[in-house]
Write a protein that holds these residues in place. Structure first.
Motif, PDB file in Angstrom:
ATOM      1  N   GLY A  91       0.783  -1.226   0.000  1.00 42.45           N
ATOM      2  CA  GLY A  91       0.000   0.000   0.000  1.00 42.45           C
ATOM      3  C   GLY A  91       0.813   1.273   0.000  1.00 42.45           C
ATOM      4  O   GLY A  91       0.276   2.335  -0.328  1.00 42.45           O
ATOM      5  N   LEU A  92       2.087   1.214   0.373  1.00 41.72           N
ATOM      6  CA  LEU A  92       2.923   2.413   0.422  1.00 41.72           C
ATOM      7  C   LEU A  92       3.659   2.565  -0.905  1.00 41.72           C
ATOM      8  O   LEU A  92       4.641   1.864  -1.166  1.00 41.72           O
ATOM      9  CB  LEU A  92       3.924   2.340   1.585  1.00 41.72           C
ATOM     10  CG  LEU A  92       3.343   2.480   2.990  1.00 41.72           C
ATOM     11  CD1 LEU A  92       4.458   2.472   4.016  1.00 41.72           C
ATOM     12  CD2 LEU A  92       2.527   3.755   3.115  1.00 41.72           C
ATOM     13  N   SER A  93       3.177   3.466  -1.740  1.00 42.74           N
ATOM     14  CA  SER A  93       3.863   3.782  -2.980  1.00 42.74           C
ATOM     15  C   SER A  93       5.006   4.744  -2.698  1.00 42.74           C
ATOM     16  O   SER A  93       5.233   5.173  -1.561  1.00 42.74           O
ATOM     17  CB  SER A  93       2.883   4.380  -3.984  1.00 42.74           C
ATOM     18  OG  SER A  93       2.331   5.586  -3.489  1.00 42.74           O
ATOM     19  N   ALA A 113      -3.134   4.563   1.650  1.00 45.57           N
ATOM     20  CA  ALA A 113      -2.436   3.272   1.574  1.00 45.57           C
ATOM     21  C   ALA A 113      -3.370   2.117   1.924  1.00 45.57           C
ATOM     22  O   ALA A 113      -3.298   1.043   1.310  1.00 45.57           O
ATOM     23  CB  ALA A 113      -1.229   3.283   2.511  1.00 45.57           C
TER      24      ALA A 113
END
Length: 470
Positions: A233-235, A295
């Motif tokens: 979820g963390l780009s 996220a």
């Protein structure tokens, strides 16, 4: 704030107090001198809580990233203006290519603004990897060229190019600021660090830096000591936004509970009379909280443990609460990674489901033991145990009539008596008798018999008191 930054540069420890905190406390006479003395008294008594502020090196990075977000946001309406002008000219560029601001789309737009009207010449500008052929693209680009719509298209394209150049200049300044940030942990040599694993999650976002996504990942790992983009979820964009908002020093938050409470991702239980009357996270304009919520929304269809957690809660409490709970879990993971400087270990959805099943099984076993039962899986009792149990039932007395205490067991029946009771016909009013059926001729319908009318004798008419004398 300028005075605060100057004092901080001189090495003084300054406390930044929010006005909401001082507003909730009882005030004195509203003069500047008395107000300063009253705030000093409250601070000496420990009644004023200090607001969170990252390190000075990350303050400059946070300012540039916030400015970049403000540049990206107004660029999207220019794309909509270009599409609207093309639709008015009956040119369906959105049907020819998937992204009008891609390589093929921008080539066609610049050619139209330059004066090209031939759809076949425009279709020849397609990228070799474009999905549709030149004939299909030429058919979609066949339209009219009205002057007013061409003017709108030209200005929208110019504004889009200006915003893009400003964003690229901001990315260069952000890259220079990253190089000036000093990590708060022993920075090892580049040769001692393990190479970054390849990013398997492909991103099609047009808002990311074009030439420096790999450099940004390297800078984030140098500053924090870990690869935060490995968390589901963390780009890259969310990772640098979170690091600029919360910093890298987690010593300001004693536990992960304090960290989630500051983010407004933990429940705020309002208790009255020993009962919880309201439990919600409350409203907050914290940018780090918004990043964690984004996220959490992006892991809805992932195949990892966080995706399985989100889907399980979504089926039980709904998507809104599941998103907040998943954001809370991601925040706890990030706090643990930043505090202990450990890499994130990926877990699949199958492993998470297996752990969740084992945890539920242990809970059921403890509950069964507390109630005086033994929990056994289905099919664990063998056939021999069942036969021995039935033989013990046959040897037991028929019925034991006794007064049972709450701790005694229920009365037992023999197997023969129980089977005889089940096979015995019903007696009394439970047994139905077959109704006699009347013989009918072929083709004649049987009508239900009308109920017999109840014969009642008419009552004699009585004369009223008014008519008795007549």
């Amino acid at each position: 704030m300028p005075l605060f930054e100057v004092l901080e540069q001189r090495g003084l420890h300054c406390c930044l107090i929010s006005g909401n905190v001082a507003h909730r406390l009882p005030a004195r006479h509203k003069t500047d001198v008395l107000d300063c003395q009253w705030i000093q008294t409250l601070h000496s008594l420990g009644r004023l809580s200090e607001s969170f502020r990252p390190d000075a090196d990350l303050i400059a990075l946070r300012t540039l990233l916030r400015h970049r977000a403000q540049l990206v946001e107004p660029r999207s309406p220019h794309v909509l203006h270009m599409q609207k002008a093309l639709i008015h000219m009956n040119i369906r560029l959105d049907q020819a290519v998937s992204d009008p601001t891609g390589d093929t789309g921008l080539r066609i737009l610049r050619a139209i603004v330059a004066g090209e009207r031939d759809p076949h010449q425009l279709a020849a500008l397609r990228h070799p990897q474009c999905r549709k052929s030149e004939a299909e693209i030429a058919q979609a680009l066949t339209g009219t060229g009205r002057e007013e719509h061409l003017f709108v298209l030209k200005q929208a394209l110019e504004l889009y190019d200006v915003s893009t150049r400003q964003i690229e200049a901001g990315d260069a300044e952000i890259e220079r600021t990253y190089s000036a940030v000093r990590p708060d942990w022993p920075d090892p040599a580049p040769d001692d660090q393990d190479p970054l694993p390849p990013n398997t999650r492909g991103s099609h976002s047009k808002n990311l830096p074009k030439d420096s996504p790999v450099h940004v990942r390297q800078h984030l790992r140098r500053i924090t000591g870990i690869d935060r983009t490995a968390v589901d979820g963390l780009s890259l964009d969310l990772a640098q936004q979170i690091i600029s908002e919360i910093g890298t020093d987690m010593r300001q938050f004693p536990t992960e509970t304090h960290f989630c409470s500051w983010l407004r991702l933990a429940h705020n239980n309002q208790i009255t009379g020993g009962k919880i009357i309201r439990s919600s996270t409350g409203k907050s304009h914290n940018r780090a909280r918004q990043a964690f919520l984004q996220a959490a929304a992006s892991v809805a269809r992932s195949h990892g443990a966080l995706g399985a957690f989100y889907r399980r809660l979504k089926a039980r409490v709904g998507p809104a609460q599941a998103q907040v709970a998943t954001a809370h879990k991601i925040a706890r993971i990030v706090y643990h990674l930043l505090k202990f400087k450990v890499e994130y270990q990926q877990m699949s959805a199958e492993e998470y489901e297996q752990q969740f099943r084992e945890r539920e099984l242990r809970h059921l076993q403890r509950k069964a033991a507390r109630l005086g039962f033994t929990l056994m899986p289905a099919g664990a009792v063998s056939w021999q145990a069942r036969v021995s149990h039935s033989s013990r039932l046959e040897q037991a007395p028929a019925v034991q009539e006794s007064r049972l205490s709450p701790k005694d067991s229920t009365p037992s029946f023999t197997l023969d008596a129980f089977m005889a009771h089940r096979q015995a016909p019903c007696n009394g009013h439970h047994q139905r008798k077959p109704h006699a059926q009347k013989a009918t001729l072929p083709g004649q319908r049987t009508l239900p018999s009308a109920p017999q009318a109840r014969q009642t004798t008419p009552e004699p008419a009585t004369r009223s008191k008014a008519n008795r004398g007549r």
